[in-house]
Design a protein around this motif. Sequence first.
Motif, PDB file in Angstrom:
ATOM      1  N   GLY A 114     -40.329  54.687 -16.387  1.00 18.92           N
ATOM      2  CA  GLY A 114     -40.458  55.620 -15.269  1.00 18.92           C
ATOM      3  C   GLY A 114     -41.368  55.100 -14.177  1.00 18.92           C
ATOM      4  O   GLY A 114     -41.086  55.269 -12.983  1.00 18.92           O
ATOM      5  N   THR A 115     -42.468  54.457 -14.571  1.00 20.04           N
ATOM      6  CA  THR A 115     -43.398  53.907 -13.583  1.00 20.04           C
ATOM      7  C   THR A 115     -42.735  52.802 -12.766  1.00 20.04           C
ATOM      8  O   THR A 115     -42.865  52.750 -11.534  1.00 20.04           O
ATOM      9  CB  THR A 115     -44.656  53.350 -14.289  1.00 20.04           C
ATOM     10  N   LEU A 116     -42.023  51.899 -13.444  1.00 19.94           N
ATOM     11  CA  LEU A 116     -41.308  50.837 -12.741  1.00 19.94           C
ATOM     12  C   LEU A 116     -40.253  51.407 -11.802  1.00 19.94           C
ATOM     13  O   LEU A 116     -40.100  50.953 -10.660  1.00 19.94           O
ATOM     14  CB  LEU A 116     -40.654  49.883 -13.742  1.00 19.94           C
ATOM     15  N   ALA A 117     -39.526  52.419 -12.288  1.00 17.15           N
ATOM     16  CA  ALA A 117     -38.475  53.026 -11.467  1.00 17.15           C
ATOM     17  C   ALA A 117     -39.054  53.642 -10.210  1.00 17.15           C
ATOM     18  O   ALA A 117     -38.506  53.487  -9.104  1.00 17.15           O
ATOM     19  CB  ALA A 117     -37.724  54.070 -12.280  1.00 17.15           C
ATOM     20  N   ALA A 118     -40.182  54.356 -10.342  1.00 19.10           N
ATOM     21  CA  ALA A 118     -40.808  54.997  -9.178  1.00 19.10           C
ATOM     22  C   ALA A 118     -41.250  53.957  -8.161  1.00 19.10           C
ATOM     23  O   ALA A 118     -41.083  54.140  -6.945  1.00 19.10           O
ATOM     24  CB  ALA A 118     -41.997  55.834  -9.642  1.00 19.10           C
ATOM     25  N   ALA A 119     -41.825  52.854  -8.646  1.00 20.33           N
ATOM     26  CA  ALA A 119     -42.273  51.798  -7.736  1.00 20.33           C
ATOM     27  C   ALA A 119     -41.094  51.148  -7.020  1.00 20.33           C
ATOM     28  O   ALA A 119     -41.173  50.843  -5.824  1.00 20.33           O
ATOM     29  CB  ALA A 119     -43.072  50.744  -8.504  1.00 20.33           C
ATOM     30  N   ILE A 120     -39.998  50.937  -7.747  1.00 24.32           N
ATOM     31  CA  ILE A 120     -38.810  50.314  -7.153  1.00 24.32           C
ATOM     32  C   ILE A 120     -38.189  51.225  -6.103  1.00 24.32           C
ATOM     33  O   ILE A 120     -37.742  50.774  -5.039  1.00 24.32           O
ATOM     34  CB  ILE A 120     -37.786  49.971  -8.248  1.00 24.32           C
ATOM     35  N   ILE A 121     -38.173  52.520  -6.380  1.00 21.73           N
ATOM     36  CA  ILE A 121     -37.619  53.479  -5.416  1.00 21.73           C
ATOM     37  C   ILE A 121     -38.479  53.530  -4.161  1.00 21.73           C
ATOM     38  O   ILE A 121     -37.973  53.588  -3.042  1.00 21.73           O
ATOM     39  CB  ILE A 121     -37.521  54.876  -6.057  1.00 21.73           C
ATOM     40  N   GLN A 122     -39.796  53.472  -4.356  1.00 16.43           N
ATOM     41  CA  GLN A 122     -40.713  53.639  -3.236  1.00 16.43           C
ATOM     42  C   GLN A 122     -40.761  52.433  -2.314  1.00 16.43           C
ATOM     43  O   GLN A 122     -40.878  52.578  -1.088  1.00 16.43           O
ATOM     44  CB  GLN A 122     -42.130  53.894  -3.767  1.00 16.43           C
ATOM     45  N   SER A 123     -40.672  51.221  -2.874  1.00 15.25           N
ATOM     46  CA  SER A 123     -40.988  50.009  -2.113  1.00 15.25           C
ATOM     47  C   SER A 123     -39.770  49.120  -1.910  1.00 15.25           C
ATOM     48  O   SER A 123     -38.856  49.100  -2.730  1.00 15.25           O
ATOM     49  CB  SER A 123     -42.077  49.217  -2.849  1.00 15.25           C
ATOM     50  N   PRO A 124     -39.785  48.338  -0.815  1.00 16.57           N
ATOM     51  CA  PRO A 124     -38.730  47.334  -0.619  1.00 16.57           C
ATOM     52  C   PRO A 124     -38.739  46.311  -1.750  1.00 16.57           C
ATOM     53  O   PRO A 124     -39.787  46.042  -2.349  1.00 16.57           O
ATOM     54  CB  PRO A 124     -39.115  46.678   0.714  1.00 16.57           C
ATOM     55  N   SER A 125     -37.592  45.722  -2.028  1.00 10.54           N
ATOM     56  CA  SER A 125     -37.465  44.804  -3.161  1.00 10.54           C
ATOM     57  C   SER A 125     -38.400  43.608  -3.034  1.00 10.54           C
ATOM     58  O   SER A 125     -38.949  43.129  -4.033  1.00 10.54           O
ATOM     59  CB  SER A 125     -36.014  44.324  -3.282  1.00 10.54           C
ATOM     60  N   GLN A 126     -38.615  43.112  -1.789  1.00  5.53           N
ATOM     61  CA  GLN A 126     -39.484  41.946  -1.633  1.00  5.53           C
ATOM     62  C   GLN A 126     -40.943  42.273  -1.971  1.00  5.53           C
ATOM     63  O   GLN A 126     -41.675  41.424  -2.507  1.00  5.53           O
ATOM     64  CB  GLN A 126     -39.397  41.363  -0.221  1.00  5.53           C
ATOM     65  N   ASP A 127     -41.367  43.525  -1.715  1.00  7.55           N
ATOM     66  CA  ASP A 127     -42.729  43.925  -2.058  1.00  7.55           C
ATOM     67  C   ASP A 127     -42.900  44.064  -3.568  1.00  7.55           C
ATOM     68  O   ASP A 127     -43.947  43.722  -4.121  1.00  7.55           O
ATOM     69  CB  ASP A 127     -43.080  45.252  -1.371  1.00  7.55           C
ATOM     70  N   VAL A 128     -41.856  44.565  -4.238  1.00 10.39           N
ATOM     71  CA  VAL A 128     -41.911  44.690  -5.698  1.00 10.39           C
ATOM     72  C   VAL A 128     -41.982  43.312  -6.339  1.00 10.39           C
ATOM     73  O   VAL A 128     -42.786  43.067  -7.253  1.00 10.39           O
ATOM     74  CB  VAL A 128     -40.695  45.468  -6.228  1.00 10.39           C
ATOM     75  N   ALA A 129     -41.144  42.384  -5.848  1.00 10.29           N
ATOM     76  CA  ALA A 129     -41.158  41.018  -6.390  1.00 10.29           C
ATOM     77  C   ALA A 129     -42.518  40.363  -6.150  1.00 10.29           C
ATOM     78  O   ALA A 129     -43.063  39.676  -7.029  1.00 10.29           O
ATOM     79  CB  ALA A 129     -40.046  40.191  -5.755  1.00 10.29           C
ATOM     80  N   ARG A 130     -43.071  40.567  -4.965  1.00  2.00           N
ATOM     81  CA  ARG A 130     -44.382  39.995  -4.658  1.00  2.00           C
ATOM     82  C   ARG A 130     -45.458  40.595  -5.560  1.00  2.00           C
ATOM     83  O   ARG A 130     -46.378  39.901  -5.994  1.00  2.00           O
ATOM     84  CB  ARG A 130     -44.730  40.234  -3.182  1.00  2.00           C
ATOM     85  N   ALA A 131     -45.348  41.881  -5.875  1.00  2.00           N
ATOM     86  CA  ALA A 131     -46.333  42.530  -6.739  1.00  2.00           C
ATOM     87  C   ALA A 131     -46.377  41.868  -8.110  1.00  2.00           C
ATOM     88  O   ALA A 131     -47.458  41.623  -8.662  1.00  2.00           O
ATOM     89  CB  ALA A 131     -46.009  44.016  -6.878  1.00  2.00           C
ATOM     90  N   PHE A 132     -45.217  41.537  -8.667  1.00  2.00           N
ATOM     91  CA  PHE A 132     -45.182  40.880  -9.978  1.00  2.00           C
ATOM     92  C   PHE A 132     -45.767  39.470  -9.896  1.00  2.00           C
ATOM     93  O   PHE A 132     -46.454  39.024 -10.827  1.00  2.00           O
ATOM     94  CB  PHE A 132     -43.747  40.838 -10.513  1.00  2.00           C
ATOM     95  N   ARG A 133     -45.520  38.776  -8.785  1.00  2.00           N
ATOM     96  CA  ARG A 133     -46.112  37.441  -8.624  1.00  2.00           C
ATOM     97  C   ARG A 133     -47.632  37.545  -8.507  1.00  2.00           C
ATOM     98  O   ARG A 133     -48.367  36.689  -9.026  1.00  2.00           O
ATOM     99  CB  ARG A 133     -45.528  36.751  -7.388  1.00  2.00           C
TER     100      ARG A 133
END
Length: 246
Positions: free
Chosen positions: A42-61
């Motif tokens: 659920g936490t991952l899903a909320a973050a993915i819904i909220q943010s652009p894909s490039q920001d999510v990918a950058r967050a993991f990096r």
Amino acid sequence: MDLTAILGVLIALAAVLGGNLLEGGQLQELLNVPAAVIVVGGTLAAAIIQSPSQDVARAFRLVGWAFGRNKQDLSQNVDKIVNWCVIARRKGLLALETEADKEKDSFIKVGLLLLADGKGPDILRSTLEVELVTLEQRDLQGVKVIESMGGYAPTLGIIGAVLGLIHVMSNLSDPAALGAGIATAFVATIYGIGIANLFLIPVANKIKSLVLMRYQHQEMILDGLMSIAEGQNPKAIQQRLQGYLG
């Protein structure tokens, strides 16, 4: 690898698990796959819904950066800048192209190539500041994703607890299992609060400090390269840059 960060995570786990054992609890009481699926998924899903894909990918990096090798050796780079100044004075600015080829850091490489092309201090600053500020803002956007996950995780933990209680209340025909069922339901709350406060929020704050340290390091590099472009002597540049070492 940043052993201090890993040690912090291990201490956090030891504190929670050790406290549970001291209270007379059992390790298996804290293991609940459905609760983990609800909170983490659920936490991952909320973050993915909220943010652009490039920001999510950058967050993991950035999470990898927080636990990887991230120490900036400022004194070593001061020596590098002084050496570049010596090379420029002896062989000319064009000789810095060879030094640029040795560098893996794109910021330093661009700066040396600009110097080799004979660009003045103003062009050097305007060009490198764009890269410096842009990189900082992109990384801070990634940090916001991690911070938002730290906000969502406790709420998802509550949702998991409520779902667990609904399941318990639907099986009232077995009173003996009510206590264990309720205890299991609240494991989701522990997961949500624990992940947020023992991992996500601390990691986000660490990345902020790393971004600031890198910004200051790049400012020092920029200052040194501009001093070379202005024709200052190596000794003066070294004395100027010593102020960054604190």
